[in-house]
Design an enzyme around this catalytic site. Structure first.
Site, PDB file in Angstrom:
ATOM      1  N   LYS A   1     -49.254  12.849  18.108  1.00  0.00           N
ATOM      2  CA  LYS A   1     -48.445  13.905  18.410  1.00  0.00           C
ATOM      3  C   LYS A   1     -48.981  14.411  19.821  1.00  0.00           C
ATOM      4  CE  LYS A   1     -45.823  17.006  16.589  1.00  0.00           C
ATOM      5  NZ  LYS A   1     -44.822  16.803  15.274  1.00  0.00           N
TER       6      LYS A   1
ATOM      7  N   ASP B   1     -40.281  18.294  19.326  1.00  0.00           N
ATOM      8  CA  ASP B   1     -41.082  19.185  18.343  1.00  0.00           C
ATOM      9  C   ASP B   1     -40.888  20.851  19.055  1.00  0.00           C
ATOM     10  OD1 ASP B   1     -43.004  19.038  16.052  1.00  0.00           O
ATOM     11  OD2 ASP B   1     -43.862  20.636  16.920  1.00  0.00           O
TER      12      ASP B   1
HETATM   13  O1  2IT Z   1     -42.621  16.612  13.221  1.00  0.00           O
HETATM   14  C1  2IT Z   1     -42.076  15.850  13.380  1.00  0.00           C
HETATM   15  O2  2IT Z   1     -41.860  14.973  12.450  1.00  0.00           O
HETATM   16  C2  2IT Z   1     -41.479  15.717  14.540  1.00  0.00           C
HETATM   17  N1  2IT Z   1     -41.632  16.565  15.496  1.00  0.00           N
HETATM   18  C3  2IT Z   1     -40.470  14.712  14.914  1.00  0.00           C
HETATM   19  C4  2IT Z   1     -41.135  13.306  15.540  1.00  0.00           C
HETATM   20  C5  2IT Z   1     -40.523  12.290  15.823  1.00  0.00           C
HETATM   21  O3  2IT Z   1     -40.975  11.397  16.502  1.00  0.00           O
HETATM   22  O4  2IT Z   1     -39.224  12.369  15.752  1.00  0.00           O
END
Ligand code: 2IT
Length: 447
Positions: free
Chosen positions: A128, A168
């Protein structure tokens, strides 16, 4: 805190070694409480240092993001990428641009993402990132320059088989376009290093809708298996009208639910006639104020407190805004108003105290890492399409998403049965996700 001495030791080290990171502590505590139930069945758990390795990110990248605003002033934000665990695949997870972003929130999200991604059944590790930058009130030029500066550092740490970011909170198609464009320029490569891209440059159909749709597919499976019912005819509340909430509202309505309340950071909208999704979609695409809903729907009651949402009588609540948005006081009101099921759409939107309260009261409860996994699962499908240079139809992707959500539900439910707590999907999701990561870590040596 824990009966098991190993868990107790590692958890107290987490508190000591990661001081003040309250969101990170919360997510580790929740996962450890679940793992404790299966410890006797785990060979080489302690002697392989599984827990110590599990709570330490493989890599944290923290960087300066300087940019020049429209007035010619230099602004500096902080950029992050937490590459938490790559035991089962390349790091995968979104980027969040919001003034609240800090290292604790990045680590909690990356840790949570590790188990969520494992639950999808696709080969993706957990990561993340983001920045304490917020697009709100910024010009297009400022947003683009910020994204380019952010990417001028991040590009060297990511790649289609290394780390694949996505959106996100605060990072939608516009930001992904600027970020991906600059990545492509710097690397001189057109690869699928981002998901959530526009369709014209390699995005997947149904990715935009996937998180919200997936939440409703999961909800249907849970309501059917554990409640003998469905969303049809239920009074539903959805918090958050970002990418997740909006499409959860749309699919819930398609499935026959009566969505009576929604909110955003500044408003609660209560509409007994049922929320009109067309108005919500048009407000969103025109970047209008959610309060404008009242212009077309004068019968709706609009207040300026987002917390008013949880006071509306409902059968099903779907919090899709942000972490810890729903606390014990909200939980008590919802239960006293006859709540039947709570399906988390955001990452950890319910505090631990509220989660335990719902469970004690026999409310069906689904944790975000299971019910919102449709977003990242569809990102996995976007990666597959990019690798084989194909693009699948909306229907094909949506069909795969439905199959994945049902499989995730089954895996969580089965794990909950195995530990003697049938229907406890918090425990089920943590255990099913953890076991996959544990097996991969156990057989790859001490790394
Ligand atoms: O919290 C999540 O699962 C997302 N923001 C999506 C992450 C993604 O790589 O699609």
């Amino acid at each position: 805190m824990f009966q098991n001495a190993y868990l107790e030791r590692v958890y107290s080290d987490v508190l000591k070694n990661h001081p003040h990171q309250v969101e990170f502590h919360q997510t580790v505590l929740e996962v450890f409480q679940s793992i404790e139930k299966i410890i006797p069945t785990l060979p080489h758990f302690e002697d392989q240092g599984i827990l110590e390795r599990l709570v330490e990110p493989e890599r944290v990248i923290l960087f300066r993001v300087p940019w020049v605003d429209d007035a010619g002033r230099v602004q500096v934000n902080r950029g992050y990428r937490v590459q938490f665990n790559s035991a089962i695949g390349p790091y995968k997870g979104g980027l969040r641009f919001d003034s609240s972003v800090n290292l604790s929130i990045m680590k909690f999200l990356a840790f949570e993402q590790t188990f969520k991604n494992a639950l999808t059944g696709l080969p993706m590790g957990g990561g993340k990132g983001g920045s304490d930058f917020s697009s709100a009130g910024k010009s297009e030029g400022e947003i683009m320059r910020f994204c380019q500066s952010f990417m001028s550092e991040l590009y060297r740490h990511i790649g289609p088989d290394t780390d694949v970011p996505a959106g996100d909170l605060g990072v939608g198609a516009r930001e992904i376009g600027y970020l991906y464009g600059y990545y492509r320029k710097l690397t001189n490569e057109f690869t699928g290093t981002f998901t959530g891209k526009r369709i014209s440059f390699g995005g997947s159909l149904a990715r935009t809708e996937a998180t919200g749709f997936g939440i409703c597919y999961f909800a249907e499976a849970m309501l059917k298996r554990q409640g003998g019912t469905s969303l049809k005819g239920k009074r539903v509340l959805v918090s958050g009208t970002g990418n997740v909430g909006t499409y959860a509202i749309q699919k819930a309505i398609e499935l026959g639910a009566h969505v009576v309340g929604i909110n955003d950071i500044n408003h609660t909208i209560h509409d007994e006639e049922g929320i009109d999704i067309k108005t919500v979609l048009s407000i969103r695409s025109n970047r209008q104020d959610l309060g404008d809903y009242g212009l077309k729907h004068p019968q709706a009651t609009i207040t300026s407190n987002p917390k008013d949402l949880w006071k509306i009588k409902c059968d099903v609540a779907i919090p899709c805004a942000t972490q810890n948005e729903l606390g014990i006081d909200d939980a008590k009101i919802l239960v006293s108003n006859g709540l039947m099921a709570l399906i988390e759409g955001a990452n950890m939107p319910t505090t631990l105290e509220a989660t335990h309260y719902f469970q004690e009261k026999g409310i069906l409860f689904s944790p975000g890492k299971a019910s919102n996994a449709g977003g990242v699962a569809t990102s996995g499908l976007e990666m597959s399409q990019n690798s084989i240079r194909e693009s699948w139809t909306f229907e094909a992707v949506d069909q795969k998403l439905q199959t994945i959500m049902l499989k995730i539900y089954d895996a969580c439910y089965e794990a909950s049965v195995k530990v003697g707590e049938p229907g406890n999907l918090v425990v089920g999701a943590n255990i099913a996700g953890f076991l996959k990561v544990y097996d991969a870590m156990l057989h790859q040596g001490i790394i």
